[in-house]
Design a protein around this motif. Sequence first.
Motif, PDB file in Angstrom:
ATOM      1  N   THR A 122      -6.957   6.219   1.659  1.00 25.20           N
ATOM      2  CA  THR A 122      -5.629   6.003   1.101  1.00 25.20           C
ATOM      3  C   THR A 122      -5.485   4.631   0.459  1.00 25.20           C
ATOM      4  OG1 THR A 122      -4.837   5.287   3.270  1.00 25.20           O
ATOM      5  CG2 THR A 122      -4.561   7.612   2.703  1.00 25.20           C
ATOM      6  N   PHE A 165       2.382   2.936  -3.204  1.00 24.90           N
ATOM      7  CA  PHE A 165       1.517   3.556  -4.200  1.00 24.90           C
ATOM      8  C   PHE A 165       0.831   4.809  -3.652  1.00 24.90           C
ATOM      9  CE2 PHE A 165       1.997  -0.930  -5.137  1.00 24.90           C
ATOM     10  CZ  PHE A 165       2.442  -0.880  -6.444  1.00 24.90           C
ATOM     11  N   ARG A 166       1.373   5.352  -2.572  1.00 21.30           N
ATOM     12  CA  ARG A 166       0.880   6.601  -2.004  1.00 21.30           C
ATOM     13  C   ARG A 166       1.816   7.738  -2.390  1.00 21.30           C
ATOM     14  NH1 ARG A 166      -0.552   4.859   4.258  1.00 21.30           N
ATOM     15  NH2 ARG A 166      -2.376   3.549   3.782  1.00 21.30           N
ATOM     16  N   THR A 182       0.799  -1.223   0.000  1.00 20.85           N
ATOM     17  CA  THR A 182       0.000   0.000   0.000  1.00 20.85           C
ATOM     18  C   THR A 182       0.829   1.269   0.000  1.00 20.85           C
ATOM     19  OG1 THR A 182      -1.525  -1.286   1.356  1.00 20.85           O
ATOM     20  CG2 THR A 182      -2.033   1.049   1.057  1.00 20.85           C
ATOM     21  N   ALA A 205      -4.477   4.132  -3.360  1.00 17.61           N
ATOM     22  CA  ALA A 205      -3.241   3.400  -3.631  1.00 17.61           C
ATOM     23  C   ALA A 205      -3.510   2.208  -4.541  1.00 17.61           C
ATOM     24  CB  ALA A 205      -2.612   2.935  -2.328  1.00 17.61           C
TER      25      ALA A 205
END
Length: 298
Positions: A247, A122-123, A119, A251
């Motif tokens: 998020t 991909f933020r 996760t 993401a």
Amino acid sequence: MRFAVLGSGFWATEVHAASLAEHPDAELVGIWGRDAGKAQAAAARYDVAGTDDLDALLADVDAVSISVPPAVQPDLAVRAAEAGCHLLLEKPVALSVADADRVVAATAAAGVASVVFLTFRFRTSATTWLEQASRSTLVGGSVTWLASTFAADSPFRGSVWRAEPGAPLWDLGPHALSLLTPVLGPVVAAQGSRAADGTVNVILEHEAGPTSTLTLSATASPLSAGEEFWVHGDAGRLVLLPEEGRTAHLAHAVAVTELQAAALTGGAHPCDAAYGAEQVRVLAAAEAAIAAGARQRV
């Protein structure tokens, strides 16, 4: 790209399927589950088909987004790859090095793209943080993640695999590694211990000399729960600040887009199945070090 979600639990339904249903360049076609009733109930939320017929669904899609327990994932990933489907995998890729290597071999043999949905990677905030850290000369880092996985209000409180003694390492460790190894380098050795409450403490040695520490718990008090990520070096201590809002959904949408790009270009993604297998090797070494009470090579 036409996607199927493999899994019908909370994360599969609330993140994977929700993200794909909203994605402008992907189509959610169906949801597979070992329990046909649960799969159909999950699929009904998104007006798609729910089924326990894996082969039929794989024949109808270009890619799969897998969200099942890690012991179940390798067999599904291999079957999907052999059916020519690109793979959006969950972390950890597997619970053994042998199973992780099977997934890597299947993707290579089939020529399909793969991305592990780590996760944080991909933020936007983590991407910026990694860029800043890569411009520094680093000597170490630290991740502390105290989770209340089984609290009454936790969506994961019924997770069977997360209740296993080694779960904090295998559940939270991949996230920690996904932020530390890109900037500190590959892990070559590990040592660690487990506290009476199940909290895991691990020291990692990285290839070029830096060291990092992990403190991971699934049973922390809700008042203690939280995450801290930082690295340090010539630019001081760089702390990754938390993000608020949806998020995980955002993401996942980025991961879908990047999987599609990798499939289109035929290139390897930095978080592909091979990287997932590298993580499994580190986690297996850390687990062995905890059991033996001695340093283990990766």
